[in-house]
Motif scaffolding. Structure first.
Motif, PDB file in Angstrom:
ATOM      1  N   GLN A 182      78.987 -21.745  65.858  1.00 51.88           N
ATOM      2  CA  GLN A 182      80.056 -20.548  66.200  1.00 51.88           C
ATOM      3  C   GLN A 182      79.722 -19.381  67.098  1.00 51.88           C
ATOM      4  OE1 GLN A 182      83.193 -20.437  64.590  1.00 51.88           O
ATOM      5  NE2 GLN A 182      83.085 -18.681  65.964  1.00 51.88           N
ATOM      6  N   THR A 183      78.459 -19.103  67.180  1.00 50.25           N
ATOM      7  CA  THR A 183      77.883 -18.204  68.320  1.00 50.25           C
ATOM      8  C   THR A 183      78.418 -18.750  69.568  1.00 50.25           C
ATOM      9  OG1 THR A 183      76.232 -17.494  66.782  1.00 50.25           O
ATOM     10  CG2 THR A 183      76.068 -16.940  68.926  1.00 50.25           C
ATOM     11  N   VAL A 184      77.899 -20.124  69.733  1.00 56.33           N
ATOM     12  CA  VAL A 184      78.187 -20.569  71.167  1.00 56.33           C
ATOM     13  C   VAL A 184      79.806 -20.754  71.231  1.00 56.33           C
ATOM     14  CG1 VAL A 184      78.252 -22.735  72.574  1.00 56.33           C
ATOM     15  CG2 VAL A 184      76.204 -21.998  71.438  1.00 56.33           C
ATOM     16  N   LYS A 185      80.605 -20.895  70.460  1.00 49.88           N
ATOM     17  CA  LYS A 185      82.088 -20.675  70.588  1.00 49.88           C
ATOM     18  C   LYS A 185      82.480 -19.378  70.860  1.00 49.88           C
ATOM     19  CE  LYS A 185      83.157 -24.383  67.193  1.00 49.88           C
ATOM     20  NZ  LYS A 185      83.941 -24.821  65.942  1.00 49.88           N
ATOM     21  N   ASN A 186      81.818 -18.381  70.333  1.00 55.50           N
ATOM     22  CA  ASN A 186      81.945 -16.945  70.729  1.00 55.50           C
ATOM     23  C   ASN A 186      81.842 -16.657  72.463  1.00 55.50           C
ATOM     24  OD1 ASN A 186      83.073 -16.666  68.033  1.00 55.50           O
ATOM     25  ND2 ASN A 186      81.015 -15.656  67.246  1.00 55.50           N
ATOM     26  N   TYR A 187      80.665 -17.325  72.524  1.00 60.45           N
ATOM     27  CA  TYR A 187      80.241 -17.031  73.871  1.00 60.45           C
ATOM     28  C   TYR A 187      81.437 -17.395  75.066  1.00 60.45           C
ATOM     29  CZ  TYR A 187      75.449 -16.289  72.476  1.00 60.45           C
ATOM     30  OH  TYR A 187      74.393 -15.887  71.749  1.00 60.45           O
ATOM     31  N   GLU A 188      81.877 -18.586  74.411  1.00 60.44           N
ATOM     32  CA  GLU A 188      82.758 -19.387  75.298  1.00 60.44           C
ATOM     33  C   GLU A 188      84.284 -18.843  75.042  1.00 60.44           C
ATOM     34  OE1 GLU A 188      82.470 -23.506  75.160  1.00 60.44           O
ATOM     35  OE2 GLU A 188      80.472 -23.368  75.861  1.00 60.44           O
ATOM     36  N   ASN A 189      84.678 -18.081  74.271  1.00 64.43           N
ATOM     37  CA  ASN A 189      85.986 -17.492  73.986  1.00 64.43           C
ATOM     38  C   ASN A 189      86.004 -15.994  74.083  1.00 64.43           C
ATOM     39  OD1 ASN A 189      85.129 -16.342  71.454  1.00 64.43           O
ATOM     40  ND2 ASN A 189      86.179 -17.936  70.166  1.00 64.43           N
ATOM     41  N   GLY A 190      84.987 -15.338  74.640  1.00 56.89           N
ATOM     42  CA  GLY A 190      84.729 -13.886  74.876  1.00 56.89           C
ATOM     43  C   GLY A 190      84.617 -13.062  73.773  1.00 56.89           C
ATOM     44  N   ARG A 191      84.502 -13.694  72.524  1.00 58.51           N
ATOM     45  CA  ARG A 191      84.127 -12.670  71.176  1.00 58.51           C
ATOM     46  C   ARG A 191      82.836 -12.095  71.218  1.00 58.51           C
ATOM     47  NH1 ARG A 191      87.220 -15.498  66.084  1.00 58.51           N
ATOM     48  NH2 ARG A 191      89.296 -14.836  66.587  1.00 58.51           N
ATOM     49  N   SER A 192      81.903 -12.675  71.742  1.00 60.59           N
ATOM     50  CA  SER A 192      80.770 -11.984  71.806  1.00 60.59           C
ATOM     51  C   SER A 192      79.643 -12.438  73.146  1.00 60.59           C
ATOM     52  CB  SER A 192      79.770 -12.392  70.450  1.00 60.59           C
ATOM     53  OG  SER A 192      79.407 -13.911  70.489  1.00 60.59           O
ATOM     54  N   GLU A 193      78.785 -11.714  73.352  1.00 58.83           N
ATOM     55  CA  GLU A 193      77.776 -12.073  74.352  1.00 58.83           C
ATOM     56  C   GLU A 193      76.380 -12.166  73.963  1.00 58.83           C
ATOM     57  OE1 GLU A 193      78.640 -12.448  77.474  1.00 58.83           O
ATOM     58  OE2 GLU A 193      80.811 -11.952  77.212  1.00 58.83           O
ATOM     59  N   PRO A 194      75.627 -13.002  74.561  1.00 60.41           N
ATOM     60  CA  PRO A 194      74.129 -13.145  74.033  1.00 60.41           C
ATOM     61  C   PRO A 194      73.289 -11.871  74.462  1.00 60.41           C
ATOM     62  CG  PRO A 194      74.561 -14.241  76.188  1.00 60.41           C
ATOM     63  CD  PRO A 194      75.961 -13.925  75.574  1.00 60.41           C
ATOM     64  N   LYS A 195      72.256 -11.754  73.512  1.00 63.64           N
ATOM     65  CA  LYS A 195      71.452 -10.761  73.784  1.00 63.64           C
ATOM     66  C   LYS A 195      69.936 -11.283  74.264  1.00 63.64           C
ATOM     67  CE  LYS A 195      72.281  -9.276  69.964  1.00 63.64           C
ATOM     68  NZ  LYS A 195      72.455  -8.674  68.621  1.00 63.64           N
ATOM     69  N   SER A 196      69.038 -10.547  75.082  1.00 60.23           N
ATOM     70  CA  SER A 196      67.804 -10.785  75.230  1.00 60.23           C
ATOM     71  C   SER A 196      67.054 -11.415  73.911  1.00 60.23           C
ATOM     72  CB  SER A 196      66.966  -9.649  75.840  1.00 60.23           C
ATOM     73  OG  SER A 196      67.672  -9.395  77.170  1.00 60.23           O
ATOM     74  N   PRO A 197      66.217 -12.422  73.856  1.00 62.27           N
ATOM     75  CA  PRO A 197      65.784 -13.286  75.308  1.00 62.27           C
ATOM     76  C   PRO A 197      66.886 -14.475  75.351  1.00 62.27           C
ATOM     77  CG  PRO A 197      64.389 -13.830  73.780  1.00 62.27           C
ATOM     78  CD  PRO A 197      65.351 -12.874  72.990  1.00 62.27           C
ATOM     79  N   ARG A 198      67.910 -14.546  74.647  1.00 66.61           N
ATOM     80  CA  ARG A 198      68.575 -15.519  74.621  1.00 66.61           C
ATOM     81  C   ARG A 198      69.569 -15.435  76.106  1.00 66.61           C
ATOM     82  NH1 ARG A 198      70.556 -15.254  69.799  1.00 66.61           N
ATOM     83  NH2 ARG A 198      69.126 -16.936  68.975  1.00 66.61           N
ATOM     84  N   LEU A 199      69.800 -14.103  76.310  1.00 61.83           N
ATOM     85  CA  LEU A 199      70.684 -13.940  77.537  1.00 61.83           C
ATOM     86  C   LEU A 199      70.238 -14.419  78.764  1.00 61.83           C
ATOM     87  CD1 LEU A 199      73.041 -12.405  78.859  1.00 61.83           C
ATOM     88  CD2 LEU A 199      71.597 -10.290  79.074  1.00 61.83           C
ATOM     89  N   GLU A 200      68.849 -14.247  78.846  1.00 61.28           N
ATOM     90  CA  GLU A 200      68.341 -14.602  80.438  1.00 61.28           C
ATOM     91  C   GLU A 200      68.277 -16.292  80.235  1.00 61.28           C
ATOM     92  OE1 GLU A 200      67.210 -10.641  79.461  1.00 61.28           O
ATOM     93  OE2 GLU A 200      67.073 -12.410  78.304  1.00 61.28           O
ATOM     94  N   ALA A 201      67.982 -17.024  79.158  1.00 62.11           N
ATOM     95  CA  ALA A 201      67.711 -18.380  78.916  1.00 62.11           C
ATOM     96  C   ALA A 201      69.282 -18.913  79.150  1.00 62.11           C
ATOM     97  CB  ALA A 201      67.459 -18.789  77.700  1.00 62.11           C
TER      98      ALA A 201
END
Length: 710
Positions: free
Chosen positions: A50-69
């Motif tokens: 679900q979090t990946v889905k949110n990244y791809e529909n604009g509902r949420s953004e990753p945070k460090s360290p997941r953001l850099e990866a």
């Protein structure tokens, strides 16, 4: 001209900024081009699908360290799979609005306790606040709002740019209304409270100029609760209302150590964390823990199992149309009354020129009020201490089953039993309902006046009744056997039917008002607007209305849950007006907490239910006159009729023009109008009646028949 040192400093500053990701649609394109599923990507990033889905529909953004990866992965894919006709490039992320601190007001309060409004001057225009900043050691609360989403609120209060509430998930994402997602860095409950008040931009404006703004609500998923040190479940208590953390729990100690307080109900499914008011400043946050059953399935069907963003949508629509939830729907229904009719208002003292707190006309005031003995319950101190034995009001909703001996051969040969349900019958009864605002006065041998709210001792046993209809004077529909206490509307209806009434005794209130009018108006609009969003609008004809009602729950399960919560708010709010004592250790004659609030008013509850029952009987009586049809059973706002077909269009009364005749049951989406509740065979209904069971209780559920006591 810039020096080399200045240019390198600027470049270093850019390199230190957070990685910027491509737009959500491009992220999805790159993943699909690489042939990777969302589930496989979630495993690689150690997060949920679900979090990946949110990244791809604009509902949420990753945070460090997941953001850099994530950025490293996307950069690699972009180099291998450039968009057609373009060179691989990363588009800067949209600019993020700075956080804004919510305005803070006075006075924490229990979910079931009214606190007088603060003494303050009449509202004045508020100057725009400066955006707050976080300490350099922590990451700012950011809002990610998809551009394509339609806002849940038509206008955004500048003091609360992120809406009234948020649902916090285990990865630190706080899902708000309108699809926004905030980054919440809190790892403890005190940190969460501080973040909510100082940086989240959450809250809602007051509903009345003399009221107070709604405290921000944070809903915790099971994962979020565990991350904050809370148990995933609370168990070991017989009653749901007694669920709470023990005083020695580490989280309770954290709250106390940080100089925050909990209300008397402690840390339960709905917890309020606050600091004592300092002047006009109010510091209070409402928490709701999903895995502790904060959202009861009966009032919020299916909501607790939804994704966080969908939960936020459901609660956000409810908050916009009703109010920010403050507990169960019953608690919210009661608090809505006070929010719309605050007990006090600011008034300038003529002698000193200072602003003082004064009674707000039309409200219930700030002090609890003892009922008249017949309006109370048997365990109430007024009854126990006085030795009252004069009987009590019995103004309850219908639970009536017609005797099978009164059924005719013609009725028994009809093929169907058809149930009609009145939309929010209690809400319809609250419209333009005049209730008492002052303490009751006692009278003997008083002449009846239908305009005065109160309780009357009258003998109605002499009135002849049609056995095919329930008595309008008793909840079980039986004929009264002697003098009894009735609310004003019941006696007025006896007069309307042409009978003389001669009260023996009465408890009446001199100060009166339509206290529930704003409550009715707001909930009516919420109900009608939500039904319209589900495709059930006022402009439909009766046939179209029946079709739309068959499909409305499937149209949008989230909005269907909002509709259920609105209906539960109506019934629960009326019920809370006479909340009974809780707990097996209670002893008759002792006061219980509900008695300490001004909204413990059993007489107002009796007025609503009396009017609703009278409204039902009036329709039943008019149906008999217009169509010759008599009901088989009534349960509260549901009535079952023998019918020639499975459609109410074939037995409801219509004029020659095709319009429904006024006075009887009419189909429609507004409070007080009817909808189809269910259809069964006439044989099924008669079988239940012979067993002493109520067909109206089971008409919707088919063969799933339970004992009446269940």
């Amino acid at each position: 001209m810039a020096t080399e040192e200045e240019l390198f400093a600027n470049i270093d500053a850019l390199l230190e900024e957070e990685p910027q990701l491509p737009p959500p649609a491009e992220r999805a394109r790159l993943r699909q081009a690489a042939g990777i599923t969302q589930a496989r990507l979630a495993t690689a990033l150690k997060t949920t699908t679900q979090t990946v889905k949110n990244y791809e529909n604009g509902r949420s953004e990753p945070k460090s360290p997941r953001l850099e990866a994530y950025q490293r992965l996307l950069n690699g894919w972009a180099a291998k799979y450039p968009a057609p006709g373009t060179a691989p490039a990363l588009t800067p992320a949209p600019e993020v609005a700075p956080p804004r601190a919510p305005e803070i007001f006075t006075g924490p309060s229990e979910p079931e306790t009214e606190i007088p409004a603060p003494i303050e001057a009449p509202p004045a225009p508020v100057a725009p606040e400066r955006p707050t900043t976080r300490p350099a050691t922590s990451r700012p609360a950011t809002s990610r709002r998809p551009a394509a989403k339609k806002a849940a609120n038509p206008t955004v209060d500048p003091r609360f740019p992120h809406g009234p509430l948020a649902v916090l998930d285990g990865d630190g994402s706080a899902y708000g209304v309108d699809g926004i997602v905030l980054d919440c860095p809190a790892t403890t409950v005190p940190e969460l409270v501080e973040w909510t008040l100082r940086e989240s931009g959450l809250g809602a404006a007051k509903l009345n100029r003399y009221g107070k703004d709604s405290d921000p609500l944070i809903v915790l998923t099971a994962a979020a609760a565990v991350n904050l040190g809370l148990p995933e479940r609370l168990e070991g208590h017989e009653q749901r209302r007694s669920l709470r953390l023990p005083q020695d729990h580490p989280v309770v100690k954290q709250v106390t150590k940080a100089k925050w307080q909990l209300t008397q109900r402690g840390f339960g499914p709905w917890a309020r964390v606050y600091r004592t008011a300092q002047g006009r400043e109010r510091q209070c946050v409402q928490l709701a823990i999903l895995s502790w059953d904060a959202l009861d399935e009966r009032s919020w069907p299916g909501v607790a199992e939804m994704e966080p963003a969908d939960i936020a949508r459901v609660l956000g629509v409810y908050a916009q149309r009703v109010l920010t939830p403050r507990g169960s729907t019953a608690v919210s229904g009661l608090e809505l009354m006070t929010a719309l009719r605050p007990p006090t208002k600011p008034e300038r003292d003529e002698e000193t020129g200072n602003w003082v707190s004064a009674y707000n006309p039309g409200s219930l005031g700030t002090e609890p009020m003892d009922p008249a003995p017949p309006e109370a319950t048997a365990e109430h101190p007024v009854v126990v201490n006085s030795g009252w034995t004069g009987g009590f009001l019995n103004e309850e909703a219908y639970q009536w089953v017609r005797s099978v001996d009164t059924l005719t051969d013609e009725e028994c040969t009809l093929p169907f039993a058809l149930g009609l349900d009145l939309n929010t019958a209690f809400l319809a009864a609250a419209a333009r309902l005049v209730v008492g605002l002052s303490a009751p006065d006692h009278f003997h041998n008083v002449k009846f006046n239908p305009k005065i709210p109160g309780s009357w001792l009258v003998d109605l046993s002499h009135i002849e009744l049609d056995p095919r209809l329930p008595s309008p004077f008793t909840p079980d529909g039986t004929r009264p056997t002697g003098p009894a206490w009735y609310q004003t509307h019941t006696i007025a209806y006896a007069q309307e039917l042409g009978h003389d009434v001669h009260p023996i005794e009465a408890y009446l209130r001199r100060d009166t008002g339509a206290y529930l009018d704003p409550w009715h108006d707001r909930l009516k609009n919420a109900y009608v607007d939500t039904l319209a969003d589900l495709g059930v609008t006022k402009d439909l004809d009766d046939r179209q209305f029946l079709t739309a009602m068959e499909q409305h729950k499937q149209a949008d399960p989230a909005l269907a849950a909002v509709l259920a919560a609105i209906k539960a708010t109506v019934k629960g709010g009326v019920g809370k007006l006479r909340e009974r004592p809780q707990g097996k250790n209670y002893k008759a004659g002792e006061r219980w907490p509900a008695l300490d609030r001004p909204t413990w008013r059993p007489d107002i509850r009796a007025a609503v239910i009396s009017k609703a029952r009278v409204n039902m009987h009036r329709k039943l009586n008019n149906m008999a006159k217009m169509t010759g049809l008599y009901p088989l059973a009534v349960l509260s706002d549901c009535v079952v009729y023998p019918a020639p077909s499975d459609s109410p269009l074939d037995f409801l009364p219509y004029a020659a023009s095709g319009k429904p005749k006024p006075g009887a049951f009419r189909l429609g989406p507004t409070p007080g109008l009817a909808k189809l509740e269910g259809v069964q065979s006439m044989l099924w209904a008669v079988d239940l009646m012979e067993k002493g069971l109520n067909p109206a209780r089971h008409i919707k559920g088919g063969d799933a028949v339970m004992d009446e006591g269940e």
